[in-house]
Design a protein around this motif. Structure first.
Motif, PDB file in Angstrom:
ATOM      1  N   PRO A 459       0.740  -1.275  -0.063  1.00 44.17           N
ATOM      2  CA  PRO A 459      -0.036   0.040  -0.045  1.00 44.17           C
ATOM      3  C   PRO A 459       0.937   1.280   0.053  1.00 44.17           C
ATOM      4  CG  PRO A 459      -0.822  -1.481   1.545  1.00 44.17           C
ATOM      5  CD  PRO A 459       0.631  -2.186   1.037  1.00 44.17           C
ATOM      6  N   GLN A 460       0.520   2.239  -0.940  1.00 42.85           N
ATOM      7  CA  GLN A 460       1.589   3.365  -1.081  1.00 42.85           C
ATOM      8  C   GLN A 460       0.346   4.542  -1.022  1.00 42.85           C
ATOM      9  OE1 GLN A 460       4.579   3.513  -1.061  1.00 42.85           O
ATOM     10  NE2 GLN A 460       4.917   1.546  -1.314  1.00 42.85           N
ATOM     11  N   PRO A 461       0.514   5.809  -0.568  1.00 42.62           N
ATOM     12  CA  PRO A 461       0.087   6.800  -0.495  1.00 42.62           C
ATOM     13  C   PRO A 461      -0.529   7.350  -1.736  1.00 42.62           C
ATOM     14  CG  PRO A 461       2.112   7.429   0.326  1.00 42.62           C
ATOM     15  CD  PRO A 461       2.195   6.044   0.070  1.00 42.62           C
ATOM     16  N   ASP A 462      -1.522   7.750  -1.729  1.00 41.76           N
ATOM     17  CA  ASP A 462      -2.301   8.630  -2.950  1.00 41.76           C
ATOM     18  C   ASP A 462      -1.467   9.885  -3.058  1.00 41.76           C
ATOM     19  OD1 ASP A 462      -3.702   9.838  -4.887  1.00 41.76           O
ATOM     20  OD2 ASP A 462      -5.683   9.120  -3.994  1.00 41.76           O
ATOM     21  N   PRO A 463      -0.846   9.990  -4.248  1.00 42.20           N
ATOM     22  CA  PRO A 463      -0.136  11.010  -4.731  1.00 42.20           C
ATOM     23  C   PRO A 463      -0.952  12.221  -4.480  1.00 42.20           C
ATOM     24  CG  PRO A 463      -0.419   9.745  -6.757  1.00 42.20           C
ATOM     25  CD  PRO A 463      -0.985   8.816  -5.370  1.00 42.20           C
ATOM     26  N   HIS A 464      -2.191  12.154  -4.407  1.00 46.29           N
ATOM     27  CA  HIS A 464      -3.060  13.508  -4.396  1.00 46.29           C
ATOM     28  C   HIS A 464      -3.357  13.982  -3.052  1.00 46.29           C
ATOM     29  CE1 HIS A 464      -3.775  13.378  -8.817  1.00 46.29           C
ATOM     30  NE2 HIS A 464      -4.523  12.041  -8.565  1.00 46.29           N
ATOM     31  N   ASP A 465      -2.902  13.048  -2.039  1.00 49.46           N
ATOM     32  CA  ASP A 465      -3.026  13.462  -0.590  1.00 49.46           C
ATOM     33  C   ASP A 465      -1.837  14.021  -0.089  1.00 49.46           C
ATOM     34  OD1 ASP A 465      -5.805  12.487  -0.786  1.00 49.46           O
ATOM     35  OD2 ASP A 465      -5.420  10.636  -0.255  1.00 49.46           O
ATOM     36  N   PHE A 466      -0.571  13.784  -0.639  1.00 45.88           N
ATOM     37  CA  PHE A 466       0.619  14.379  -0.108  1.00 45.88           C
ATOM     38  C   PHE A 466       0.488  15.849  -0.201  1.00 45.88           C
ATOM     39  CE2 PHE A 466       2.568  10.243  -1.678  1.00 45.88           C
ATOM     40  CZ  PHE A 466       3.067   9.884  -0.417  1.00 45.88           C
ATOM     41  N   ASP A 467       0.054  16.545  -0.886  1.00 48.03           N
ATOM     42  CA  ASP A 467      -0.105  18.025  -1.053  1.00 48.03           C
ATOM     43  C   ASP A 467      -0.961  18.595  -0.002  1.00 48.03           C
ATOM     44  OD1 ASP A 467       1.677  17.780  -3.177  1.00 48.03           O
ATOM     45  OD2 ASP A 467      -0.129  18.000  -4.783  1.00 48.03           O
ATOM     46  N   ASP A 468      -2.062  17.774   0.298  1.00 46.94           N
ATOM     47  CA  ASP A 468      -2.808  18.269   1.358  1.00 46.94           C
ATOM     48  C   ASP A 468      -2.344  18.001   2.857  1.00 46.94           C
ATOM     49  OD1 ASP A 468      -4.530  18.609  -0.719  1.00 46.94           O
ATOM     50  OD2 ASP A 468      -5.434  16.602  -0.222  1.00 46.94           O
ATOM     51  N   GLU A 469      -1.246  17.053   2.810  1.00 49.01           N
ATOM     52  CA  GLU A 469      -0.714  16.853   4.425  1.00 49.01           C
ATOM     53  C   GLU A 469       0.344  17.851   4.540  1.00 49.01           C
ATOM     54  OE1 GLU A 469       0.528  12.822   5.014  1.00 49.01           O
ATOM     55  OE2 GLU A 469      -1.611  12.236   5.516  1.00 49.01           O
ATOM     56  N   PHE A 470       0.998  18.231   3.400  1.00 55.26           N
ATOM     57  CA  PHE A 470       2.129  19.010   3.557  1.00 55.26           C
ATOM     58  C   PHE A 470       1.846  20.426   3.790  1.00 55.26           C
ATOM     59  CE2 PHE A 470       4.581  15.527   1.040  1.00 55.26           C
ATOM     60  CZ  PHE A 470       4.704  14.933   2.166  1.00 55.26           C
ATOM     61  N   ASP A 471       0.559  20.843   3.364  1.00 59.70           N
ATOM     62  CA  ASP A 471       0.089  22.158   3.408  1.00 59.70           C
ATOM     63  C   ASP A 471      -0.500  22.600   4.817  1.00 59.70           C
ATOM     64  OD1 ASP A 471       0.641  22.517   0.929  1.00 59.70           O
ATOM     65  OD2 ASP A 471      -1.276  22.185   0.285  1.00 59.70           O
ATOM     66  N   ASP A 472      -0.378  21.513   5.905  1.00 54.24           N
ATOM     67  CA  ASP A 472      -0.727  21.620   7.311  1.00 54.24           C
ATOM     68  C   ASP A 472      -0.167  22.908   7.748  1.00 54.24           C
ATOM     69  OD1 ASP A 472      -2.443  19.712   7.063  1.00 54.24           O
ATOM     70  OD2 ASP A 472      -1.133  18.262   8.140  1.00 54.24           O
ATOM     71  N   ASP A 473      -0.672  23.759   8.475  1.00 57.40           N
ATOM     72  CA  ASP A 473      -0.067  24.871   9.143  1.00 57.40           C
ATOM     73  C   ASP A 473       0.999  24.553  10.132  1.00 57.40           C
ATOM     74  OD1 ASP A 473      -1.876  26.609   7.558  1.00 57.40           O
ATOM     75  OD2 ASP A 473      -3.239  26.632   9.209  1.00 57.40           O
ATOM     76  N   ASP A 474       0.879  23.346  10.866  1.00 57.93           N
ATOM     77  CA  ASP A 474       1.632  23.123  11.990  1.00 57.93           C
ATOM     78  C   ASP A 474       2.392  21.884  11.540  1.00 57.93           C
ATOM     79  OD1 ASP A 474       0.486  24.993  13.652  1.00 57.93           O
ATOM     80  OD2 ASP A 474      -0.993  23.727  14.293  1.00 57.93           O
ATOM     81  N   PRO A 475       3.639  22.048  11.147  1.00 57.51           N
ATOM     82  CA  PRO A 475       4.399  20.673  10.685  1.00 57.51           C
ATOM     83  C   PRO A 475       4.713  19.869  11.766  1.00 57.51           C
ATOM     84  CG  PRO A 475       5.809  22.718  10.980  1.00 57.51           C
ATOM     85  CD  PRO A 475       4.323  23.352  11.187  1.00 57.51           C
ATOM     86  N   LEU A 476       4.788  18.587  11.250  1.00 58.98           N
ATOM     87  CA  LEU A 476       4.809  17.544  12.409  1.00 58.98           C
ATOM     88  C   LEU A 476       6.204  17.737  13.182  1.00 58.98           C
ATOM     89  CD1 LEU A 476       3.457  14.315  10.380  1.00 58.98           C
ATOM     90  CD2 LEU A 476       2.254  15.676  12.402  1.00 58.98           C
ATOM     91  N   PRO A 477       6.653  17.258  14.454  1.00 57.03           N
ATOM     92  CA  PRO A 477       7.670  17.414  14.959  1.00 57.03           C
ATOM     93  C   PRO A 477       8.626  16.290  14.374  1.00 57.03           C
ATOM     94  CG  PRO A 477       6.208  16.549  16.463  1.00 57.03           C
ATOM     95  CD  PRO A 477       5.403  16.886  15.206  1.00 57.03           C
ATOM     96  N   ALA A 478       9.908  16.521  14.492  1.00 57.65           N
ATOM     97  CA  ALA A 478      10.720  15.284  14.150  1.00 57.65           C
ATOM     98  C   ALA A 478      11.007  14.515  15.347  1.00 57.65           C
ATOM     99  CB  ALA A 478      12.314  16.054  13.731  1.00 57.65           C
ATOM    100  N   ILE A 479      10.922  13.176  14.921  1.00 52.80           N
ATOM    101  CA  ILE A 479      11.135  12.205  15.943  1.00 52.80           C
ATOM    102  C   ILE A 479      12.483  11.256  15.806  1.00 52.80           C
ATOM    103  CG2 ILE A 479       8.738  11.706  16.082  1.00 52.80           C
ATOM    104  CD1 ILE A 479       9.028   9.444  14.344  1.00 52.80           C
ATOM    105  N   GLY A 480      13.378  11.943  14.882  1.00 50.01           N
ATOM    106  CA  GLY A 480      14.643  11.368  14.914  1.00 50.01           C
ATOM    107  C   GLY A 480      15.289  11.753  13.450  1.00 50.01           C
TER     108      GLY A 480
END
Length: 544
Positions: A459-480
């Motif tokens: 299972p791979q992510p739908d490429p159309h959904d990547f842009d929506d995630e990366f446009d979030d106002d609050d970027p995800l914190p680094a875990i490593g």
């Protein structure tokens, strides 16, 4: 009934009949030739048909469905059937057509001989008749001359004016003619007697024997035709049992078609081992709307900040709904982690079996070389033991490489089987940090296998959904953080380009699909293959 007695005067008709008999035999031989040519063409077309529908294929492309196996079994039986048609053509050509043509030549020579004997006998009889006829005509002429001489003598003897010398001369002429007539008579009688004897011999001995020989020849021709008719049928009859077995094999192949087994093979071939997705949670966006106390509606439990629970397995489902959406193509990895768990387990087991077979071959070769070396040491004249040492060392080196490969694949198999027992758990990405991507060489120089596209990608992510995630106002914190072991071109949408030895931030672990979400120092985010990077997680991060 005998031709010699009943057909003593039918030489010309017997000549024509025997020629017709040979022509008929050759006509039948031509029929047999055309018949066997039909068999040859039929067999050739059957073999071409089998070859057309049974093309060469690799081991991985071998059909496993019972319907396919039965069809190829039918093709094999049809190929054997074509072979039997070739046998029929070969036997007809050798035992029927060839025999008929040889016999026809013999008949022509024998007929020619008998007819020549008959013509010689007829020519001799004609010669005897001619001699008899000539003697008869001579006798007739001499008699007429004798009569003339007698009439002359009688006229002169009665003539008183004739001299005595004229009478004596006529008398001597009469005696001469009478003597010659008598000799002609005797010769004619002898010739007549001889002709009658030869004629009797001709029609009672010579011609009956010649006609009997022609009759025997014609009867043998008839018998030979009957034998070849039987041989023509026997050629077909001899292959009937084998053809029946071919047809029985086709029926057996048809009975072996098992729809249940084919359905099971489909499941076995494409089963991923993943659990179906669970229900979507309700996301209430009306949390900040104040309701009056008199409102009779039931409030919906709030989550902190009005956002869905990040710990819920479907809280961030935009990169998990890949069952029917378009996926970025995953590279083929040496550890087969790009495959679903079930398919990966089968492929790893298959690879281990093949490696074990290769290891056994190398071990057998090593033992054989050691035995040969012992023989050379005991008998130096047979060869130099030292000449075998490089080959022995090479074999031992190959064995060590194979054992290493087997151990590596067994560890991957154990990992898959451990996860397969508790499906749905996520795979720690740190377990696969040292595997090389497809099309490249790992630090050990190992080569990655290319697998058929018939297997589904993980299972791979739908490429159309990547842009929506990366446009979030609050970027995800680094875990490593992670270090790129290999370069990655990021040609698919939603993936990230990285260079070898580049250091990136890890913002989301691999969730079992072979991809890790990272962020560059510039803030660009995307997915990279987990096996391309060496990951170091912070101790206080999730999943530590």
């Amino acid at each position: 009934m005998s031709w010699g007695t009943d057909l003593w005067d039918q030489f010309e008709n017997l000549d024509k009949h025997t020629q017709w008999g040979i022509d008929f035999l050759e006509r039948y031989a031509k029929f047999v030739k055309e018949r066997l040519e039909i068999e040859q063409v039929y067999a050739k077309q059957l073999r071409s048909l089998v070859k057309k529908y049974c093309p060469k294929r690799s081991k991985d492309d071998e059909p496993r469905f019972t319907s396919c196996m039965s069809f190829y079994s039918i093709l094999n039986e049809l190929n054997d059937y074509a072979g039997q048609r070739e046998v029929v053509a070969e036997e007809m050509g050798h035992k029927v057509y060839g025999e008929l043509m040889r016999y026809s030549q013999d008949l022509k020579a024998e007929r020619k001989h008998h007819l020549q004997e008959g013509r010689k006998a007829q020519q001799y009889l004609d010669q005897c008749w001619k001699h008899m006829d000539n003697s008869k005509k001579k006798f007739e002429r001499e008699c007429k001359e004798a009569e003339k001489s007698q009439m002359m003598y009688e006229r002169l003897d009665n003539d008183i004016n004739a001299t005595k010398s004229e009478v004596e001369k006529a008398k001597s002429q009469l005696y001469l003619r009478q003597h010659m007539a008598e000799e002609s008579k005797n010769e004619y009688a002898a010739q007549l007697q001889n002709f009658n004897a030869e004629q009797w011999k001709h029609f009672n001995v010579a011609i009956p024997q010649i006609f009997k020989n022609l009759q025997d020849m014609d009867e043998r021709r008839t018998v030979k035709l009957g034998e070849t008719y039987r041989s023509f049928a026997e050629v077909e009859r001899r292959v009937i049992p084998i053809i029946s077995k071919c047809l029985e094999g086709m029926v057996t192949a048809a009975k072996n078609v098992d729809e249940r087994r084919d359905s099971g093979i489909v499941v076995e071939s494409f089963k991923s081992g993943f659990e179906p997705p669970v229900d979507f949670p309700f996301e209430d966006f009306s949390q900040n709307i104040q309701r009056t106390g008199s409102d009779g509606t039931i409030g919906t439990p709030k989550t902190e900040g009005g956002k869905p629970d990040p710990k819920h397995p479907i809280s961030r489902t935009k990169n998990k709904l890949w069952l029917f959406g378009k996926k970025p193509k995953a590279p083929t990895l040496e550890d087969l982690s790009h495959l679903p768990p079930e398919q990966r387990r089968k492929k790893l087991q298959q690879r281990i079996d093949e490696l074990n077979k290769e290891l056994q071959k190398e071990m057998d070769q090593r033992d054989a070389l050691n035995k040969m070396k012992d023989v050379y040491e005991k008998n130096p004249q047979m060869g130099d033991p030292g000449s075998l040492q490089p080959k022995i060392s090479e074999t031992i080196c190959n064995m060590e490489k194979l054992r290493s490969e087997i151990h590596k694949n067994e560890s991957w198999l154990a990992e898959v089987e451990g996860k397969h027992g508790s499906r749905g758990e996520r795979r720690p990405s740190a377990d696969v940090n040292h595997h090389a991507p497809h099309g490249r060489e790992s630090p050990e120089g190992s080569y990655t296998d290319d697998h058929s596209q018939e297997h589904r990608s993980p299972p791979q992510p739908d490429p159309h959904d990547f842009d929506d995630e990366f446009d979030d106002d609050d970027p995800l914190p680094a875990i490593g953080h992670c270090k790129a072991l290999y370069s990655f071109d990021g040609s698919n949408e939603g993936t990230l380009v990285m260079n070898e030895n580049e250091v990136l931030y890890v913002i989301e672990e691999d969730k079992g699909d072979g991809w890790t979400r990272v962020r560059k120092h510039s803030g660009v985010e995307g997915y990279v293959p987990t096996s391309y990077v060496e990951i170091t997680l912070e101790k206080n991060s999730k999943g530590s």
